[in-house]
Motif scaffolding. Structure first.
Motif, PDB file in Angstrom:
ATOM      1  N   PRO A 242      81.115  42.615  53.418  1.00 31.08           N
ATOM      2  CA  PRO A 242      82.373  43.478  53.251  1.00 31.08           C
ATOM      3  C   PRO A 242      83.480  42.750  53.844  1.00 31.08           C
ATOM      4  O   PRO A 242      83.648  42.434  55.006  1.00 31.08           O
ATOM      5  CB  PRO A 242      82.319  44.990  53.788  1.00 31.08           C
ATOM      6  CG  PRO A 242      80.611  44.835  54.180  1.00 31.08           C
ATOM      7  CD  PRO A 242      80.113  43.595  54.188  1.00 31.08           C
ATOM      8  N   PRO A 243      84.807  42.737  53.079  1.00 33.79           N
ATOM      9  CA  PRO A 243      85.743  41.642  53.609  1.00 33.79           C
ATOM     10  C   PRO A 243      86.678  42.252  54.896  1.00 33.79           C
ATOM     11  O   PRO A 243      87.069  41.645  55.611  1.00 33.79           O
ATOM     12  CB  PRO A 243      86.527  41.856  52.303  1.00 33.79           C
ATOM     13  CG  PRO A 243      86.273  42.901  51.435  1.00 33.79           C
ATOM     14  CD  PRO A 243      84.905  43.116  51.583  1.00 33.79           C
ATOM     15  N   ALA A 244      86.619  43.554  54.983  1.00 35.84           N
ATOM     16  CA  ALA A 244      86.998  44.302  56.159  1.00 35.84           C
ATOM     17  C   ALA A 244      86.311  44.119  57.047  1.00 35.84           C
ATOM     18  O   ALA A 244      86.652  44.762  58.507  1.00 35.84           O
ATOM     19  CB  ALA A 244      87.450  45.817  55.605  1.00 35.84           C
ATOM     20  N   LYS A 245      84.895  43.746  57.258  1.00 31.60           N
ATOM     21  CA  LYS A 245      84.211  43.630  58.365  1.00 31.60           C
ATOM     22  C   LYS A 245      83.532  42.364  58.569  1.00 31.60           C
ATOM     23  O   LYS A 245      82.398  42.129  58.215  1.00 31.60           O
ATOM     24  CB  LYS A 245      82.863  44.748  58.084  1.00 31.60           C
ATOM     25  CG  LYS A 245      83.240  46.379  57.934  1.00 31.60           C
ATOM     26  CD  LYS A 245      82.205  47.258  57.631  1.00 31.60           C
ATOM     27  CE  LYS A 245      82.842  48.567  57.348  1.00 31.60           C
ATOM     28  NZ  LYS A 245      81.795  49.573  56.996  1.00 31.60           N
ATOM     29  N   GLU A 246      84.328  41.410  59.120  1.00 33.12           N
ATOM     30  CA  GLU A 246      83.936  40.014  59.353  1.00 33.12           C
ATOM     31  C   GLU A 246      82.567  39.943  60.147  1.00 33.12           C
ATOM     32  O   GLU A 246      82.404  40.708  61.155  1.00 33.12           O
ATOM     33  CB  GLU A 246      84.814  39.392  60.116  1.00 33.12           C
ATOM     34  CG  GLU A 246      84.754  38.000  60.449  1.00 33.12           C
ATOM     35  CD  GLU A 246      85.899  37.119  61.133  1.00 33.12           C
ATOM     36  OE1 GLU A 246      85.676  35.927  61.346  1.00 33.12           O
ATOM     37  OE2 GLU A 246      86.849  37.816  61.369  1.00 33.12           O
ATOM     38  N   GLY A 247      81.653  39.006  59.484  1.00 34.57           N
ATOM     39  CA  GLY A 247      80.262  38.842  60.029  1.00 34.57           C
ATOM     40  C   GLY A 247      79.279  39.846  59.810  1.00 34.57           C
ATOM     41  O   GLY A 247      78.163  39.649  60.131  1.00 34.57           O
ATOM     42  N   LEU A 248      79.655  40.905  59.204  1.00 34.82           N
ATOM     43  CA  LEU A 248      78.683  42.084  58.913  1.00 34.82           C
ATOM     44  C   LEU A 248      78.022  41.871  57.508  1.00 34.82           C
ATOM     45  O   LEU A 248      78.562  41.491  56.467  1.00 34.82           O
ATOM     46  CB  LEU A 248      79.251  43.356  58.752  1.00 34.82           C
ATOM     47  CG  LEU A 248      78.377  44.599  58.285  1.00 34.82           C
ATOM     48  CD1 LEU A 248      77.301  44.836  59.587  1.00 34.82           C
ATOM     49  CD2 LEU A 248      79.438  45.897  58.058  1.00 34.82           C
TER      50      LEU A 248
ATOM     51  N   LEU B 111      85.060  48.875  38.556  1.00 35.60           N
ATOM     52  CA  LEU B 111      84.747  49.903  39.354  1.00 35.60           C
ATOM     53  C   LEU B 111      85.642  49.854  40.475  1.00 35.60           C
ATOM     54  O   LEU B 111      85.593  48.908  41.133  1.00 35.60           O
ATOM     55  CB  LEU B 111      83.240  49.752  39.815  1.00 35.60           C
ATOM     56  CG  LEU B 111      82.101  50.177  38.833  1.00 35.60           C
ATOM     57  CD1 LEU B 111      80.784  50.113  39.752  1.00 35.60           C
ATOM     58  CD2 LEU B 111      82.195  51.349  38.035  1.00 35.60           C
ATOM     59  N   ASN B 112      86.768  50.791  40.610  1.00 32.71           N
ATOM     60  CA  ASN B 112      87.752  50.649  41.535  1.00 32.71           C
ATOM     61  C   ASN B 112      87.214  51.262  42.987  1.00 32.71           C
ATOM     62  O   ASN B 112      86.440  52.226  42.947  1.00 32.71           O
ATOM     63  CB  ASN B 112      89.008  51.335  41.174  1.00 32.71           C
ATOM     64  CG  ASN B 112      89.577  50.726  39.836  1.00 32.71           C
ATOM     65  OD1 ASN B 112      89.704  49.303  40.034  1.00 32.71           O
ATOM     66  ND2 ASN B 112      89.824  51.210  38.828  1.00 32.71           N
ATOM     67  N   ASP B 113      88.129  50.939  44.084  1.00 30.32           N
ATOM     68  CA  ASP B 113      87.536  51.260  45.404  1.00 30.32           C
ATOM     69  C   ASP B 113      86.257  51.281  45.815  1.00 30.32           C
ATOM     70  O   ASP B 113      85.789  51.976  46.394  1.00 30.32           O
ATOM     71  CB  ASP B 113      88.156  53.011  45.426  1.00 30.32           C
ATOM     72  CG  ASP B 113      89.474  53.368  44.917  1.00 30.32           C
ATOM     73  OD1 ASP B 113      90.389  52.525  45.631  1.00 30.32           O
ATOM     74  OD2 ASP B 113      90.010  54.296  44.178  1.00 30.32           O
ATOM     75  N   ILE B 114      85.917  49.997  45.383  1.00 28.75           N
ATOM     76  CA  ILE B 114      84.613  49.660  46.057  1.00 28.75           C
ATOM     77  C   ILE B 114      84.750  48.378  46.867  1.00 28.75           C
ATOM     78  O   ILE B 114      85.246  47.410  46.523  1.00 28.75           O
ATOM     79  CB  ILE B 114      83.560  49.102  44.688  1.00 28.75           C
ATOM     80  CG1 ILE B 114      83.356  50.396  43.742  1.00 28.75           C
ATOM     81  CG2 ILE B 114      82.176  48.501  45.260  1.00 28.75           C
ATOM     82  CD1 ILE B 114      82.733  51.663  44.406  1.00 28.75           C
ATOM     83  N   HIS B 115      84.340  48.610  48.206  1.00 29.27           N
ATOM     84  CA  HIS B 115      84.902  47.431  49.194  1.00 29.27           C
ATOM     85  C   HIS B 115      83.612  46.967  49.767  1.00 29.27           C
ATOM     86  O   HIS B 115      83.872  46.469  50.923  1.00 29.27           O
ATOM     87  CB  HIS B 115      85.730  48.171  49.909  1.00 29.27           C
ATOM     88  CG  HIS B 115      86.790  48.797  49.579  1.00 29.27           C
ATOM     89  ND1 HIS B 115      88.022  48.064  48.925  1.00 29.27           N
ATOM     90  CD2 HIS B 115      87.308  50.053  49.229  1.00 29.27           C
ATOM     91  CE1 HIS B 115      89.007  49.053  48.413  1.00 29.27           C
ATOM     92  NE2 HIS B 115      88.452  50.145  48.562  1.00 29.27           N
ATOM     93  N   ALA B 116      82.540  46.864  48.967  1.00 27.49           N
ATOM     94  CA  ALA B 116      81.283  46.100  49.703  1.00 27.49           C
ATOM     95  C   ALA B 116      81.528  44.669  49.585  1.00 27.49           C
ATOM     96  O   ALA B 116      80.811  43.939  50.366  1.00 27.49           O
ATOM     97  CB  ALA B 116      80.150  46.792  49.060  1.00 27.49           C
ATOM     98  N   SER B 117      82.285  44.180  48.779  1.00 30.71           N
ATOM     99  CA  SER B 117      82.352  42.749  48.500  1.00 30.71           C
ATOM    100  C   SER B 117      84.043  42.687  48.375  1.00 30.71           C
ATOM    101  O   SER B 117      84.873  43.477  48.309  1.00 30.71           O
ATOM    102  CB  SER B 117      81.797  42.182  47.432  1.00 30.71           C
ATOM    103  OG  SER B 117      82.179  40.875  46.950  1.00 30.71           O
ATOM    104  N   ASP B 118      84.636  41.512  48.228  1.00 30.60           N
ATOM    105  CA  ASP B 118      85.782  41.010  47.823  1.00 30.60           C
ATOM    106  C   ASP B 118      86.179  41.099  46.444  1.00 30.60           C
ATOM    107  O   ASP B 118      87.454  40.702  45.965  1.00 30.60           O
ATOM    108  CB  ASP B 118      86.211  39.753  48.486  1.00 30.60           C
ATOM    109  CG  ASP B 118      85.552  38.716  47.946  1.00 30.60           C
ATOM    110  OD1 ASP B 118      84.476  38.623  47.339  1.00 30.60           O
ATOM    111  OD2 ASP B 118      85.998  37.475  48.283  1.00 30.60           O
TER     112      ASP B 118
END
Length: 266
Positions: A43-49, A247-254
């Protein structure tokens, strides 16, 4: 005793429904496909995860028949030595095929396809790049599956280069590989180009995009600006587009997933 019998019948009915669900789309005369650049599960907001469970939940939430995936790690240091293709196949209950692009951090990096249908045949084609200009090896993955009703189709996945000089060569090669096939062919992936570029016009000699007007952007996941993820159908197919959705508001990827449903004409 009557209660026990009722419970038993309920359990049997549920098991039948669950067993039938993976094939429901095609049995109803439709085929649902997805393309998703998963950013190696980060997930782009979670570096390294690395959160493959989140990616799997996005896929399972749509229940597609076929999925084109880009940017997967297989046994790399970056992703903790996980075989992401195998893991996603397990999490979604689907068949899988991986096509390597490059070696990366002790493992491999590339694209993959997930299928609810047993895979009849797999193909991995290396795509060309312009000599003398730096490039990352790209590939085209193709599987053949049999839908209910004994309809066979080819489903292809790719992830094109960032540079137009390479992309022009790559789309020409894809046309060469897929345009001569007589049956239905669906091509999906991250094309790293917009619908207005010359490379897309080359693809459209043989393929039709699932969205033709007022198409939503697919990248980045937050405040998306660019439509670069596409699903295309080879012209002359008996399939027609019944729905196209980003699909909007999906943040598992960039990237945002694209889901397309085709109606299968009898």
């Amino acid at each position: 005793m009557k209660v026990s019998i009722r419970h038993l019948l309920t359990a049997l009915l549920l098991s039948v429904v669950c067993f039938a669900a993976p094939r429901a789309n095609a049995q109803q005369g439709t085929l649902k496909v997805m393309t998703y650049n998963i950013h190696h599960g980060n997930p782009p907001a979670k570096e390294g995860l690395i959160d493959l469970e989140a990616i799997a939940e996005v896929i399972k939430g749509q229940a597609p028949d076929l999925v084109a995936l880009q940017e997967l790690d297989v046994l790399t240091k970056r992703s903790g030595g996980i075989d992401e293709v195998k893991k996603l196949a397990e999490l979604t209950g689907m068949y899988a095929f991986f096509s390597k692009g490059i070696d990366h951090e002790g493992g491999e990096y590339g694209i993959a396809i997930l299928s609810k249908f047993k895979i009849n045949k797999t193909e991995r084609h290396l795509l060309p790049f312009k000599e003398g200009l730096k490039a990352e090896q790209r590939s085209l993955a193709v599987i053949n599956v049999t839908l209910p009703g004994r309809i066979k189709i080819d489903f292809a996945c790719t992830h094109l280069d960032l540079k137009d000089e390479h992309r022009l060569l790559q789309v020409a090669e894809i046309n060469k590989i897929l345009s001569v096939r007589k049956g239905t062919v669906i091509l999906a992936g991250d094309f790293n180009l917009t619908a207005a570029t010359p490379a897309m016009r080359i693809l459209e000699q043989y393929f039709s995009r699932s969205c033709q007007a007022d198409c939503q952007p697919t990248s980045p996941d937050l405040n998306p600006r660019n439509e670069i993820d596409f699903v295309l159908l080879k012209k002359g197919s008996p399939f027609t587009v019944s729905s196209h959705q980003v699909l909007n508001d999906i943040h598992a990827s960039d990237h945002l997933p694209v889901v397309v449903t085709y109606t299968i004409k009898n």
